[in-house]
Motif scaffolding. Structure first.
Motif, PDB file in Angstrom:
ATOM      1  N   SER A  73       6.289  -0.499   1.655  1.00 49.46           N
ATOM      2  CA  SER A  73       5.646   0.724   2.170  1.00 49.46           C
ATOM      3  C   SER A  73       4.655   1.260   1.146  1.00 49.46           C
ATOM      4  N   THR A 115       1.676   8.356   2.082  1.00 48.83           N
ATOM      5  CA  THR A 115       1.377   8.494   3.513  1.00 48.83           C
ATOM      6  C   THR A 115       1.127   9.957   3.887  1.00 48.83           C
ATOM      7  N   GLU A 142      -0.378   1.372   2.417  1.00 54.67           N
ATOM      8  CA  GLU A 142       0.361   0.120   2.293  1.00 54.67           C
ATOM      9  C   GLU A 142      -0.519  -0.959   1.675  1.00 54.67           C
ATOM     10  N   PHE A 199       4.639  -1.188   8.340  1.00 54.62           N
ATOM     11  CA  PHE A 199       4.040  -0.042   9.046  1.00 54.62           C
ATOM     12  C   PHE A 199       2.708  -0.327   9.735  1.00 54.62           C
ATOM     13  N   ARG A 201       5.604   6.658  12.043  1.00 52.08           N
ATOM     14  CA  ARG A 201       6.053   7.007  10.693  1.00 52.08           C
ATOM     15  C   ARG A 201       7.370   6.314  10.374  1.00 52.08           C
ATOM     16  N   GLU A 202       7.504   5.945   9.155  1.00 53.54           N
ATOM     17  CA  GLU A 202       8.684   5.231   8.638  1.00 53.54           C
ATOM     18  C   GLU A 202       8.848   3.854   9.275  1.00 53.54           C
ATOM     19  N   GLY A 203       7.735   3.300   9.753  1.00 49.21           N
ATOM     20  CA  GLY A 203       7.819   2.057  10.526  1.00 49.21           C
ATOM     21  C   GLY A 203       7.975   0.767   9.730  1.00 49.21           C
ATOM     22  N   SER A 204       8.039   0.857   8.407  1.00 51.88           N
ATOM     23  CA  SER A 204       8.127  -0.390   7.618  1.00 51.88           C
ATOM     24  C   SER A 204       9.410  -1.172   7.881  1.00 51.88           C
TER      25      SER A 204
HETATM   26  N1  ASP Z   1       4.489   4.623   4.676  1.00 51.65           N
HETATM   27  C1  ASP Z   1       4.898   4.868   6.034  1.00 51.65           C
HETATM   28  C2  ASP Z   1       5.536   6.248   6.109  1.00 51.65           C
HETATM   29  O1  ASP Z   1       5.801   6.857   5.087  1.00 51.65           O
HETATM   30  C3  ASP Z   1       5.806   3.832   6.568  1.00 51.65           C
HETATM   31  C4  ASP Z   1       7.154   3.741   5.905  1.00 51.65           C
HETATM   32  O2  ASP Z   1       7.364   4.301   4.841  1.00 51.65           O
HETATM   33  O3  ASP Z   1       8.039   3.100   6.476  1.00 51.65           O
HETATM   34  O4  ASP Z   1       5.768   6.708   7.190  1.00 51.65           O
END
Ligand code: ASP
Ligand code: MG
Length: 420
Positions: free
Chosen positions: A37, A43, A121, A187, A201-204
């Motif tokens: 990420s 992000t 990323e 992501f 978001r948080e898609g990694s």
């Molecule tokens: N960098 C992106 C985020 O913070 C994806 C991730 O962290 O999974 O949403």
């Protein structure tokens, strides 16, 4: 074949990246794909940049400089020799970012968001790949935009399985054959017209799981700053317990209702191919963590998920007609149009209630449109408590001194919308 995923906290500064290097060295079984990420809160910073660009509510140059110096400082600590090509590489990536915010916004907010926010990323993987090569951990950097193919639903790209499968075979597998260690971005994805998309978001985690699916990997390891999956969020609960083993079913239910340890979309591809997912601590990598896999062992202790910042909306037909097929389909089409994910719903004869995340901008549009058709009542700042594998004692303890606005229970799950 294994897939590792390192999130923003695990690469938040130079020392953290060095620790990632130690973990990769120690646990490397070739072939391995490492999904990474953006570093730390990059992000969020990039989101500020998008807003400054699109809504003109911030200073572009200041934000750009902050991002740039943050990344270059980490790079200088990791690779002091400024003659290394990574310095020009990173410089060029920042030029790309600069270009993305130079002209007037000409497309949708979501389109620009993805072109800009995905850069986090790119920066992190370029730095980390170069660092690993520098310390002798030879690897190949791969561009996820040319592997994970999505439609053009910006900010929530829908993955095209056929195209992605083909690209994994033609792009990723040869790289893995050549080297055995590939570093790529979480992501982000790309469309058939070569535009960048993001997966939410948080898609990694989801990226790691998709790649494992297409590569038929033996396992995925998500390295986190917690010991594994806990039965509750330590932010809200004392005495949390680590869960050693979870079924895919329990994991998907817990994450769907807001357990933030892994992205909810992560489970399905892994379940479909019965690939186990390990959640381990990058601070104590020798510890066992949690394994999520196909097993009969149901959750042995109650799992609590607490979601704050919820809105409870009650929708009633203006003419006192029943909540039946026609009304429901109208309600759902409005919800879907506004991209709303329902956390809980319940209906009575003439009222339909939903509990959803309160995202102010989205809510304005949604409530306005619902109000055209229905009578709307709502409660803001409510909390949604979900207890998986509940017992009555925990339910009453958790609702103590709070008003229960709505309650629902199935055999395994108890949910309450609470007002303090
Ligand atoms: N960098 C992106 C985020 O913070 C994806 C991730 O962290 O999974 O949403
Ligand atoms: Mg992150």
């Amino acid at each position: 074949m294994q897939v590792f995923k390192f999130g923003g906290a695990s690469v938040k500064d130079a020392a953290a990246v060095e620790n990632v290097g130690v973990i990769i060295k120690k646990f490397l079984e070739k072939p391995t794909v490492v999904v990474i990420s953006a570093m730390a809160k990059t992000t969020n910073k990039l989101e500020e940049l998008v807003n400054a660009f699109f809504y003109k509510n911030g200073d572009l140059t200041t934000i750009l400089n902050e991002l740039k110096s943050f990344h270059f400082l980490i790079l200088e600590e990791l690779i002091p020799d400024k003659n290394k090509t990574i310095y020009t590489d990173l410089e060029n990536a920042f030029v790309e970012l600069q270009w993305a915010v130079e002209e007037e916004p000409s497309y949708s907010y979501n389109y620009h968001y993805d072109q800009i926010v995905s850069m986090g990323e790119l920066f992190s993987t370029k730095i980390i790949s170069a660092y690993l090569n520098d310390i002798g951990v030879q690897n190949i950097w791969a561009d996820a935009r040319g592997i994970i193919q999505t439609d053009n639903t910006y900010r929530e790209g829908k993955v095209d399985y056929t195209l992605t499968d083909a690209l994994v075979n033609t792009q990723l597998l040869p790289a893995l054959k050549q080297n055995g260690l590939v570093i790529t971005q979480g992501f982000v994805g790309g469309t058939s017209e070569n535009y960048t998309t993001t997966l939410g978001r948080e898609g990694s985690d989801y990226t790691a799981s998709l790649l494992a699916y297409f590569l038929n990997a033996e396992k995925v390891v998500i390295w986190k700053d917690v010991a594994g999956v806990l039965n509750a969020d330590p932010k809200y609960f004392k005495n949390t317990k680590k869960i050693d083993e979870l079924t895919y079913h329990d994991a998907i239910e817990l994450t769907y209702y807001g357990a933030s340890v892994i992205h909810p979309k992560t489970i399905k591809p892994l379940q479909n191919k019965l690939i186990p997912l390990y959640v381990k601590s990058f601070l104590n990598p020798a510890e066992s963590g949690t394994v999520i896999k196909d097993s009969d062992s149901r959750l042995a202790i109650p799992g609590y998920i607490f979601k704050t910042n919820q809105i409870l909306i009650s929708i009633q037909p203006k003419d006192f007609s029943f909540i039946a097929e026609e009304n429901l389909s109208l309600i759902f089409s409005i919800l879907s149009k506004h991209g709303v994910k329902v956390n809980l719903m319940q209906n009575s004869a003439i009222s339909f209630s939903i509990c959803i995340d309160d995202e102010p901008l989205k809510m304005e549009g949604l409530i306005e449109e619902l109000q055209n058709q229905f009578k709307i009542l709502y409660n803001r700042e409510v909390q949604l408590m979900t207890i998986r594998n509940y017992d009555n004692e925990t339910v009453s303890k958790l609702s103590e001194n709070k008003t229960i606005l709505l309650e629902q229970r199935s055999r395994n799950t108890h949910q309450m919308v609470l007002k303090i």
